[in-house]
Design an enzyme around this catalytic site. Structure first.
Site, short mmCIF file in Angstrom:
data_model
loop_
_atom_site.label_atom_id
_atom_site.label_comp_id
_atom_site.label_asym_id
_atom_site.label_seq_id
_atom_site.Cartn_x
_atom_site.Cartn_y
_atom_site.Cartn_z
N HIS A 114 0.87 -1.19 0.00
CA HIS A 114 0.00 0.00 0.00
C HIS A 114 0.90 1.23 0.00
O HIS A 114 1.71 1.40 -0.91
CB HIS A 114 -0.89 -0.11 1.25
CG HIS A 114 -2.06 0.83 1.32
ND1 HIS A 114 -2.41 1.70 0.32
CD2 HIS A 114 -2.98 1.03 2.31
CE1 HIS A 114 -3.49 2.38 0.69
NE2 HIS A 114 -3.86 2.00 1.90
N HIS B 243 -1.88 -2.51 -9.61
CA HIS B 243 -2.86 -1.94 -8.69
C HIS B 243 -4.09 -2.84 -8.68
O HIS B 243 -4.45 -3.40 -9.70
CB HIS B 243 -3.26 -0.53 -9.17
CG HIS B 243 -3.91 0.28 -8.10
ND1 HIS B 243 -5.26 0.18 -7.83
CD2 HIS B 243 -3.40 1.16 -7.21
CE1 HIS B 243 -5.54 0.98 -6.83
NE2 HIS B 243 -4.43 1.58 -6.42
N ASP C 25 2.97 5.50 -6.83
CA ASP C 25 4.20 5.43 -6.04
C ASP C 25 5.46 5.31 -6.89
O ASP C 25 6.56 5.45 -6.38
CB ASP C 25 4.14 4.23 -5.08
CG ASP C 25 3.14 4.48 -3.98
OD1 ASP C 25 3.08 5.62 -3.51
OD2 ASP C 25 2.40 3.55 -3.62
N1 CMC Z 1 5.42 -7.12 -10.10
C1 CMC Z 1 5.33 -8.36 -10.65
N2 CMC Z 1 4.18 -9.06 -10.72
C2 CMC Z 1 3.08 -8.48 -10.23
C3 CMC Z 1 3.09 -7.20 -9.64
C4 CMC Z 1 4.32 -6.50 -9.60
N3 CMC Z 1 4.41 -5.30 -9.06
N4 CMC Z 1 1.85 -6.88 -9.21
C5 CMC Z 1 1.07 -7.92 -9.52
N5 CMC Z 1 1.81 -8.89 -10.13
C6 CMC Z 1 1.32 -10.16 -10.67
C7 CMC Z 1 1.02 -11.16 -9.58
O1 CMC Z 1 2.16 -11.95 -9.29
C8 CMC Z 1 -0.10 -11.96 -10.18
O2 CMC Z 1 0.45 -12.84 -11.13
P1 CMC Z 1 -0.24 -14.31 -11.41
O3 CMC Z 1 -1.60 -14.00 -11.93
O4 CMC Z 1 0.67 -14.96 -12.38
O5 CMC Z 1 -0.26 -14.98 -10.07
C9 CMC Z 1 -0.90 -10.91 -10.94
O6 CMC Z 1 0.05 -9.89 -11.29
C10 CMC Z 1 -2.04 -10.29 -10.17
O7 CMC Z 1 -1.51 -9.82 -8.93
P2 CMC Z 1 -2.29 -9.77 -7.56
O8 CMC Z 1 -1.29 -9.85 -6.45
O9 CMC Z 1 -3.42 -10.73 -7.58
O10 CMC Z 1 -2.90 -8.32 -7.63
P3 CMC Z 1 -3.49 -7.55 -6.41
O11 CMC Z 1 -4.61 -6.75 -6.94
O12 CMC Z 1 -3.75 -8.44 -5.27
O13 CMC Z 1 -2.27 -6.60 -5.95
C11 CMC Z 1 -0.83 -4.80 -5.65
C12 CMC Z 1 -2.18 -5.25 -6.21
C13 CMC Z 1 -0.72 -3.28 -5.75
C14 CMC Z 1 -0.72 -5.17 -4.18
C15 CMC Z 1 0.30 -5.48 -6.47
O14 CMC Z 1 0.20 -5.11 -7.83
C16 CMC Z 1 1.68 -5.16 -5.92
O15 CMC Z 1 2.14 -5.83 -4.99
N6 CMC Z 1 2.37 -4.12 -6.49
C17 CMC Z 1 3.64 -3.70 -5.96
C18 CMC Z 1 3.41 -2.83 -4.72
C19 CMC Z 1 2.88 -1.46 -5.06
O16 CMC Z 1 3.36 -0.78 -5.96
N7 CMC Z 1 1.89 -1.00 -4.28
C20 CMC Z 1 1.32 0.35 -4.41
C21 CMC Z 1 -0.11 0.33 -4.82
S1 CMC Z 1 -0.65 1.94 -5.35
C22 CMC Z 1 -0.63 2.92 -3.94
C23 CMC Z 1 -1.66 2.56 -2.98
O17 CMC Z 1 -2.85 2.50 -3.32
O18 CMC Z 1 -1.32 2.36 -1.81
#
Ligand code: CMC
Length: 426
Positions: free
Chosen positions: A267, A308, A365
């Site tokens: 987050h 996201h 971010d």
């Molecule tokens: N790098 C590599 N792979 C990724 C990433 C990433 N940053 N984000 C998602 N994926 C992949 C993930 O491994 C999954 O792959 P598969 O379908 O093969 O298992 C797929 O994309 C879907 O990911 P998810 O974890 O189900 O997506 P989510 O909606 O649960 O997570 C997130 C969203 C923001 C937590 C995630 O994209 C992440 O960890 N990003 C990096 C951290 C980040 O930048 N966070 C800031 C968010 S914006 C500011 C805020 O709102 O706080």
């Protein structure tokens, strides 16, 4: 918002019935499942709330597929360009952009509440000097509940507005004091002659032995950062605040719970993590290795600042931040090699099948860390600044929830533990 007569059919082995479908002003419709358990004895299973609208809200609208973000109906890009943070705070909290009289009154109240009780400052001494400033602000905001609890009646709208305004007024002072404490500088009091962003900058960077002259480019960049981070509908920290508030808890304690949730790297903690990642990559030539590592399912490494839960397109905030980062770097005459790494990383990832398939775009971010670093902030203050901005969103949701007279939030679970069993004889 209309509660439509359109229904969704639900068929179980015993019976068939229909559930109403609710329609908001914009965005996906929602099946109203509130009677599901009572009528069918069934729970809805949605870990991570991917398909759950936890409440009705009139504050912020996000269309993740189109990359749209509206505060009270106004596009974020326009607010970032034409408004200032204190107007946006008023808009989010009270629903309309303020007129001259309203902004004067609100600004006056924010000024009035911006100083901390001197006893609050003594809390800082209890923290280790190297404590993370997020740890300090979680503790300090929570501690404010000890100052404003007995006299606080959350059923009184005037007192609610006062508590919300107090939080917006005090959070920059609390955040700046966390910084000055960690670097051993004297605490700076707020200066009512300055606007919200410039005042925050003077409390962080001002010194008693030198007049603080606000740099208009840096203060405008800070104001924009605050606007862009002010609200984002039902994200983890806002949902945490709403959940805590649903029990009638003290508002300062509720906002402290939001700060705790924001801290995580998935987050608000991502901005700090992005810089650490860029520093670790260190050189443009190492980018392909980092991208491959992020795609490798055998480890947890992710490209921080990418992806996201809601945006499956460009995060509109990322574009504004990227532009601001360039302006500030140019203004400061900084040639930050991390910006080049970030730009190349973005280009490479956006062309990569893995990121295209999963609709992973840079989020807010991705560039904010580079911008904040250029402005002189250490990495551990990035999430703190996010918290300063998001306090406005949290109090707006807190006000909305209290106004609606929402009951306690109490999710259920699918129990997968041991069934009832006899206690073993000793
Ligand atoms: N790098 C590599 N792979 C990724 C990433 C990433 N940053 N984000 C998602 N994926 C992949 C993930 O491994 C999954 O792959 P598969 O379908 O093969 O298992 C797929 O994309 C879907 O990911 P998810 O974890 O189900 O997506 P989510 O909606 O649960 O997570 C997130 C969203 C923001 C937590 C995630 O994209 C992440 O960890 N990003 C990096 C951290 C980040 O930048 N966070 C800031 C968010 S914006 C500011 C805020 O709102 O706080």
């Amino acid at each position: 918002m209309s509660d439509s007569f359109v229904t969704a059919k639900i068929t179980t082995s015993e019976e068939e019935s229909s559930l109403p479908i609710l329609e908001g002003t914009m965005g996906p419709k929602a099946v109203d499942i509130q009677t599901l358990y009572g009528r069918h004895g069934l729970l809805a299973f949605d870990p991570g709330f991917r398909s759950t609208a936890s409440c009705k809200s009139a504050i912020t609208y996000v269309d993740g597929d189109k990359g749209v973000l509206l505060y009270r109906g106004y596009p974020i890009e326009e607010l970032a360009e034409k408004s200032n943070f204190i107007e946006v705070a008023y808009l989010l909290m009270f629903g309309q952009l303020p007129d001259q009289k309203q902004i004067q009154e609100f600004t006056g109240n924010v000024h009035h509440f911006s100083v901390l009780h001197e006893q609050v400052l003594s809390f800082y001494q209890g923290f280790r000097r190297d404590a993370h400033p997020m740890a300090i602000i979680v503790g300090t905001v929570g501690a404010l509940s000890a100052f404003y609890h007995d006299h606080m009646d959350i059923n009184d709208p005037v007192q609610r507005t006062m508590a919300a305004t107090r939080l917006v007024a005090k959070i920059p002072t609390i955040a700046a004091a966390a910084y000055t404490y960690s670097v051993g500088h004297p605490h700076r009091y707020p200066d009512n002659a300055l606007d919200y962003a410039s005042n925050f900058m003077q409390m962080v960077f001002g010194m008693p032995n030198k007049e603080f002259v606000p740099d208009p480019v840096l203060c405008r960049a800070m104001d924009r950062i605050l606007i862009l981070h002010a609200d984002h509908e039902q994200n983890a920290s806002t949902s945490t605040v709403r959940l805590a508030a649903s029990s009638g808890a003290n508002p300062f304690a509720c906002i402290a719970s939001g700060i705790a949730s924001l801290w995580g790297p998935a987050h608000g903690g991502a901005n700090e993590a992005v810089l650490m990642m860029l520093e670790e990559i260190g050189d443009v030539k190492n980018i392909p290795k980092a991208v491959n590592r992020a795609k490798d399912k055998s480890n947890d490494y992710r490209l921080m600042g990418f992806g996201h839960r809601v945006y499956k397109n460009f995060d509109p905030r990322a574009r504004v931040i990227q532009k601001s980062a360039r302006e500030v770097l140019e203004h400061m005459g900084i040639n930050d090699p991390l910006l080049e790494i970030a730009v190349r990383l973005e280009e490479i990832a956006l062309k990569d099948e893995y990121f295209i398939e999963r609709k992973l775009y840079p989020n807010v971010d991705f560039y904010s860390g580079i911008l904040l670093r250029a402005m002189g902030f250490p990495n551990n203050m990035f999430t703190v600044i996010f918290a300063v901005a998001r306090t406005v969103g949290w109090v707006s949701h807190w006000l909305e929830l209290q106004h609606e007279g929402h009951g306690i939030d109490r999710p259920r679970q699918l129990y997968v533990g041991e069934a009832r069993r006899p206690y073993p004889h000793k």
